[in-house]
Structures are given as C-alpha cells and as structure tokens.
Design an enzyme around this catalytic site. Structure first.
Site, PDB file in Angstrom:
ATOM      1  N   HIS A 158      -6.709  -2.730   9.834  1.00 53.27           N
ATOM      2  CA  HIS A 158      -8.136  -3.505   9.537  1.00 53.27           C
ATOM      3  C   HIS A 158      -8.906  -3.406  10.955  1.00 53.27           C
ATOM      4  CE1 HIS A 158      -5.808  -5.939   6.358  1.00 53.27           C
ATOM      5  NE2 HIS A 158      -6.033  -4.942   5.871  1.00 53.27           N
ATOM      6  N   HIS A 188     -12.752  -3.541   4.342  1.00 51.47           N
ATOM      7  CA  HIS A 188     -11.190  -3.516   4.318  1.00 51.47           C
ATOM      8  C   HIS A 188     -10.376  -3.087   5.514  1.00 51.47           C
ATOM      9  CE1 HIS A 188      -7.198  -3.739   2.017  1.00 51.47           C
ATOM     10  NE2 HIS A 188      -7.144  -3.443   3.405  1.00 51.47           N
ATOM     11  N   GLU A 223       0.865  -1.165  -0.152  1.00 51.65           N
ATOM     12  CA  GLU A 223      -0.022  -0.125  -0.031  1.00 51.65           C
ATOM     13  C   GLU A 223       0.947   1.151  -0.027  1.00 51.65           C
ATOM     14  OE1 GLU A 223      -3.099  -0.579  -0.719  1.00 51.65           O
ATOM     15  OE2 GLU A 223      -3.530  -2.566   0.523  1.00 51.65           O
ATOM     16  N   GLU A 245     -16.826  12.879  22.359  1.00 48.07           N
ATOM     17  CA  GLU A 245     -15.475  13.309  22.012  1.00 48.07           C
ATOM     18  C   GLU A 245     -15.183  13.264  20.574  1.00 48.07           C
ATOM     19  OE1 GLU A 245     -11.894  11.540  23.498  1.00 48.07           O
ATOM     20  OE2 GLU A 245     -12.617   9.575  22.985  1.00 48.07           O
ATOM     21  N   HIS A 296      -2.706   2.467   8.117  1.00 44.03           N
ATOM     22  CA  HIS A 296      -3.557   1.704   7.703  1.00 44.03           C
ATOM     23  C   HIS A 296      -3.802   0.459   8.261  1.00 44.03           C
ATOM     24  CE1 HIS A 296      -6.209  -0.865   5.092  1.00 44.03           C
ATOM     25  NE2 HIS A 296      -5.180  -1.707   4.969  1.00 44.03           N
TER      26      HIS A 296
HETATM   27  P1  13P Z   1       0.943  -5.207   3.174  1.00 46.46           P
HETATM   28  O1  13P Z   1       1.527  -6.714   4.099  1.00 46.46           O
HETATM   29  O2  13P Z   1       1.425  -5.070   1.798  1.00 46.46           O
HETATM   30  O3  13P Z   1       1.305  -4.202   3.868  1.00 46.46           O
HETATM   31  O4  13P Z   1      -0.478  -5.487   2.880  1.00 46.46           O
HETATM   32  C1  13P Z   1      -1.320  -5.614   4.005  1.00 46.46           C
HETATM   33  C2  13P Z   1      -2.631  -4.700   3.948  1.00 46.46           C
HETATM   34  O5  13P Z   1      -3.126  -4.571   4.800  1.00 46.46           O
HETATM   35  C3  13P Z   1      -3.164  -4.611   2.474  1.00 46.46           C
HETATM   36  O6  13P Z   1      -4.163  -3.687   2.460  1.00 46.46           O
HETATM   37 ZN    ZN Z   2      -5.338  -3.981   4.382  1.00 46.42          ZN
END
Ligand code: 13P
Ligand code: ZN
Length: 271
Positions: free
Chosen positions: A141, A210, A115, A169, A139
């Site tokens: 999940h 995602h 990413e 908040e 980023h």
């Molecule tokens: P990477 O292992 O390439 O960082 O990918 C993980 C991920 O969350 C893809 O969206």
């Molecule tokens: Zn991801």
C-alpha cells in the site's frame, strides 16, 4: 542448518521489514510471494510437513509442482521478523494444479494471503514473458502512489508518463510502464484476472485507491521497482502541492534517454 536460517527466509524477512519501515504496510496491508527453486527447498526436507491441503480457486496447471514462500492472510508485516514461522509459509502446488499443500510455516493454522489468486495468476504471466526468470510478486500500500490515484487520470499511459517525468531514472527502471486497472473488490478472482492480464505488458500494476503490484526476478528487484515508482510518486505529490510543474523532462529528452540506455519505452506514452 534450519530453514529459518536459509537465504530465502532471511531475504524475505529483510524485505518485509523494509516495506514496513517505509510505511507502506499498515496493519496486515501488503503481501509477498516468492517462487522458490525446488532444490533450495528440498535441502530442508526434514522440516517440511504436508498435512494441510487447500483447494485452489481454479486449475493452475502452469504452476504444477512449484514451491512458493508467501505471507499469511491477516498477518502484520511488522511481526514477520519476530515470528517468521507463524506469519510466513511455504506451499507446494499439486501436480494437477488444483490445490496446494502447506509444507512449512503458518504454525497457528494460518494460510496464504487473500490475494494469492492475484499473485499466482501474475506469476504465470510474468514467468511466460520473462522465460521463467521472474520469481517474485509483491503487493503493498505505497502511500504516494495511492494518493496520486485520486488526482491523476487513471490510464496506463497517463500514470506512466507522469511518473517517468518525476525522476530521470524512472524510464530506465520501468520502461514497460505501470498498468492501471479500474477499482475492484480485493481478494477476488476478477481482480486477479485483471491484474494478471496487465502483467503481460507491465512489471507493475496499480490498484487505484488501494496499492501497487510489482514483480521481479528476486526480492531486491521487485522492492527496488516499487521503491523507484513510489519515490517518483512522492516527488509528484510535492510538485502538485507546490502549485504544479513549471518545467519538466520533455518527450524528446525521454526518447533520447531511452536510446542512451537501450530501453524501449512502452508504446503510446511518448509523442
Ligand atoms: P492479506 O492480509 O490477506 O494479505 O491482505 C492484505 C491486503 O493488502 C489485501 O489487499
Ligand atoms: Zn492490499
């Protein structure tokens, strides 16, 4: 002192471990990039290499000469604490913005997250809107934010409003809301461009089904931002599971809150 004992590596290990403990980063899920101050990195000149050069997907002149500490593609967050030099790396963008060189880390031949395009384009936008203050793109999940993407209408205004209502908040922590993009294939330039475009207005961007992208001036701020949104999402999941809202914070109250804290709520959310 070795680079492994530097504040930036220690902070990165800590935040990544916290993200793992939160349950947000299964397997290799998630990635973090931290734009480092040149002087900070150059203190460790003796440990910096530079034998591996990798072409960028596009010419990023805005980032010429910048240093990034970044997680490796395919690397598990839970292993970063054990082997930071395998799972993390420091790269420097070339002066022409067309490539980068790996200076430290990725010792098993690894490379930055898949990413990285979304991270780098988001860095450019956040640098512009924060006069260079933003240095982190994260980023992850985050479980409840992902869950909500299956049941809430996927608009920036709706997602933002629903989260603002879940904890007093929230509006104060993310008055600029959470940008929502459509589902797209991860790791590609298209999703990177769509994410960065939302970063002009929002410090967080939701990738439906995602995860989430969050930004900040440092690792604490980016983590705190996502943590706040994810906590609100968890409350909403509980509320919906208990049969839905019976009462909530009204738009009038949210406006008063914004005024009280001197923040400007994202346009088009409150009536
Ligand atoms: P990477 O292992 O390439 O960082 O990918 C993980 C991920 O969350 C893809 O969206
Ligand atoms: Zn991801």
């Amino acid at each position: 002192m070795s680079i492994k004992e530097s504040n930036f590596i220690k902070e990165m290990i800590k935040v990544i471990n916290d993200m793992w403990i939160k349950g947000w980063d299964e397997r290799n899920g998630g990635n973090v990039s931290y734009r480092l101050v040149k002087e900070e990195v150059e203190q460790y000149k003796k440990e910096l290499r530079g034998e591996r050069k990798i072409e960028l997907f596009s010419e990023l002149k805005e980032l010429a000469g910048e240093y990034f500490l970044v997680t490796g593609t395919g690397k598990y967050f839970r292993n970063v604490i054990l082997e930071p030099d395998v799972n993390l790396g420091i790269v420097r963008i070339s002066e022409d913005g067309k490539s980068y060189t790996i200076l430290w880390g990725f010792t098993d031949g690894g490379r930055p997250t898949s990413e990285f395009p979304a991270h780098l384009l988001s860095h450019i936008e956040r640098m512009n809107v924060t006069e260079g203050k933003n240095r982190v793109v994260m980023h992850t999940h985050a479980t409840n934010l992902i869950a909500l993407s299956y049941v809430l209408d996927l608009t920036t205004e709706n997602f933002t409003k629903q989260l603002w209502e879940m904890s007093t908040e929230c509006l104060v922590v993310f008055p600029d809301g959470i940008g929502v993009i459509p589902w797209m294939i991860p790791g590609k330039e298209e999703i990177a461009i769509a994410t960065a475009e939302k970063m002009r207005k929002h410090s967080m961007v939701l990738w439906p089904f995602h995860g989430i992208f969050g930004t900040g001036k440092n690792l604490d701020e980016a983590f705190g931002l996502i943590d706040t949104a994810e906590k609100a999402a968890e409350i909403l999941v509980k509320v919906l599971s208990m049969g839905g809202k019976k009462q909530t914070i009204s738009d009038k109250e949210l406006k008063a809150l914004a005024e009280g804290f001197g923040v400007k709520p994202l346009d088009g959310v409150l009536k």
